[in-house]
Design an enzyme around this catalytic site. Structure first.
Site, PDB file in Angstrom:
ATOM      1  N   ASN A 144      16.735  37.783  28.660  1.00 37.60           N
ATOM      2  CA  ASN A 144      16.815  36.433  29.234  1.00 37.60           C
ATOM      3  C   ASN A 144      18.076  36.214  30.059  1.00 37.60           C
ATOM      4  OD1 ASN A 144      18.696  36.161  27.140  1.00 37.60           O
ATOM      5  ND2 ASN A 144      17.283  35.004  25.838  1.00 37.60           N
ATOM      6  N   ARG A 282      27.833  30.338  23.373  1.00 37.12           N
ATOM      7  CA  ARG A 282      27.692  29.917  21.983  1.00 37.12           C
ATOM      8  C   ARG A 282      28.592  28.717  21.736  1.00 37.12           C
ATOM      9  NH1 ARG A 282      23.764  32.346  22.245  1.00 37.12           N
ATOM     10  NH2 ARG A 282      22.912  33.959  20.891  1.00 37.12           N
ATOM     11  N   GLN A 311      23.022  24.974  14.740  1.00 34.77           N
ATOM     12  CA  GLN A 311      21.780  24.660  15.440  1.00 34.77           C
ATOM     13  C   GLN A 311      20.633  24.637  14.429  1.00 34.77           C
ATOM     14  OE1 GLN A 311      22.788  26.508  19.858  1.00 34.77           O
ATOM     15  NE2 GLN A 311      21.011  27.250  18.787  1.00 34.77           N
ATOM     16  N   HIS A 330      18.952  24.163  22.719  1.00 34.87           N
ATOM     17  CA  HIS A 330      19.140  25.547  23.175  1.00 34.87           C
ATOM     18  C   HIS A 330      17.860  26.043  23.854  1.00 34.87           C
ATOM     19  CE1 HIS A 330      20.994  29.736  22.083  1.00 34.87           C
ATOM     20  NE2 HIS A 330      20.729  29.600  23.358  1.00 34.87           N
TER      21      HIS A 330
END
Length: 376
Positions: A144, A282, A311, A330
């Site tokens: 990604n 992050r 998260q 996210h």
């Protein structure tokens, strides 16, 4: 003789305390932890990165006699994940809905051999504990990078141009050009610095070149001189010297013990007043309250990103309420295109695991007790 050798190998592995994935004889219990799609699950046949899509590998796994359990319930002693910790062989997680794999969980997981990250970034795993236990940890490197780099460029433009207040005016039926224009700028001519110039950082620099920015980067390794010249980016060995030069700072470094909380009150104070900060790396790299305070004071003119800690982010997380932010859940690395890439990568590694074959070298985060260089 062959039986004797196999028995000897098992004894050696036990002596070394290794639970690495050497072979796949017999049925394996595989647990996947993904976010739940609910009503959105059937809206796109390629939406495979959710609980309902299960990476598109359920039929394949079950046809081979393996037991595949998928859940989004990952927190606490009564979670669905916890029920399967003791006897699972493989755990598949994602950075988008991370199952935090602590040393305590690793100790409980007596049959665990392999931890796979469907995506990039395995910091939700206690990597030293995984290495000490002889586990293999791998991710789908490169799956990604394009998705995240494109998202970073979008967030830079959104913040530099002060787009969000304009959108909100339209939704709310208002019209106040001055309320937007007083803090909207061109990207051309601005100095953009990336902290970290790995796969994503380099892609971002390449995509920024047509905007005629001054491009800087800080990393432990310098980019190949030919590529550096082609991109037109300048290497900054000293991060503290780079920060005050930048109108825009993008965080592209992994979360490690060295980078955890790196951008605290003191580091932020070194940035230029009115800086734009984008972080799709992050959330734990930043001191959350220090960022919120700097946005409130105006030292940071805009902060954008899609990574938080923990998260999912709690409702009282200070980043939800700070001014001039462009935060989302996210999502940057879980586009449909990225999902198809990391699902294919997971399937490939599982297939290799079942056959006792090695993974692509760049996918390993922990192998035979050794951490990948970026996490040391």
């Amino acid at each position: 003789m062959a039986m004797w050798r196999a028995a000897a190998r098992q004894l050696v592995d036990r002596a070394l305390g290794s639970r690495a994935a050497h072979t796949s004889a017999g049925s394996k219990k595989i647990v996947g932890v993904f976010y739940k799609a609910g009503e959105h699950a059937d809206k796109n046949p390629n939406f495979v990165g959710c609980v309902e899509g299960a990476l598109g590998i359920r039929n394949w796994l079950e046809s081979k006699g393996h037991h595949y359990i998928v859940t989004d319930d990952k927190e606490g002693p009564n979670s669905e994940l916890e029920k399967h910790i003791e006897d699972m062989h493989v755990l598949i997680t994602t950075p988008f809905h991370p199952a935090y794999v602590s040393a305590e969980r690793i100790k409980k997981a007596k049959n665990l051999e392999l931890l796979l990250t469907a995506g990039i970034g395995s910091d939700h795993i206690d990597l030293p504990a995984a290495a000490a236990a002889g586990l293999t940890v791998a991710e789908v490197t490169g799956s990604n990078t394009v998705s995240v780099a494109e998202d970073e460029l979008m967030r830079i433009l959104i913040l530099v141009r002060n787009f969000l207040p304009g959108y909100q005016q339209v939704v709310q039926g208002e019209w106040d050009v001055a309320g937007i224009a007083h803090r909207a700028y061109d990207l051309e001519g601005k100095t953009v610095g990336t902290v970290g110039a790995g796969r994503i950082g380099r892609l971002l620099l390449q995509r920024l070149k047509p905007f005629n920015c001054n491009l800087l980067y800080h990393d432990r390794l310098q980019i190949n001189p030919e590529l550096e010249k082609e991109i037109g980016a300048k290497f900054e060995e000293d991060l503290d010297a780079m920060l005050p030069k930048c109108d825009v700072i993008v965080i592209n470094t992994p979360l490690t013990e060295k980078t955890r909380g790196m951008f605290n009150k003191e580091k932020i104070a070194k940035m230029k007043k009115g800086v734009i900060v984008v972080n799709n790396a992050r959330g734990g790299i930043m001191d959350a309250q220090a960022v919120a305070d700097a946005c409130s004071s105006g030292h940071i003119a805009g902060y954008g990103g899609d990574v938080w800690f923990p998260q999912p982010a709690p409702k009282d997380h200070p980043w939800r309420y700070m001014p001039n932010h462009a935060m989302t859940p996210h999502i940057s690395g879980t586009t449909i295109d990225a999902q198809l890439r990391y699902a294919a990568g997971v399937k490939d590694m599982l297939d290799r695991y079942f056959k006792g074959e090695d993974f692509p070298a760049e996918n390993y985060i922990v192998k035979e007790g050794e951490l990948a260089s970026q996490y040391k």
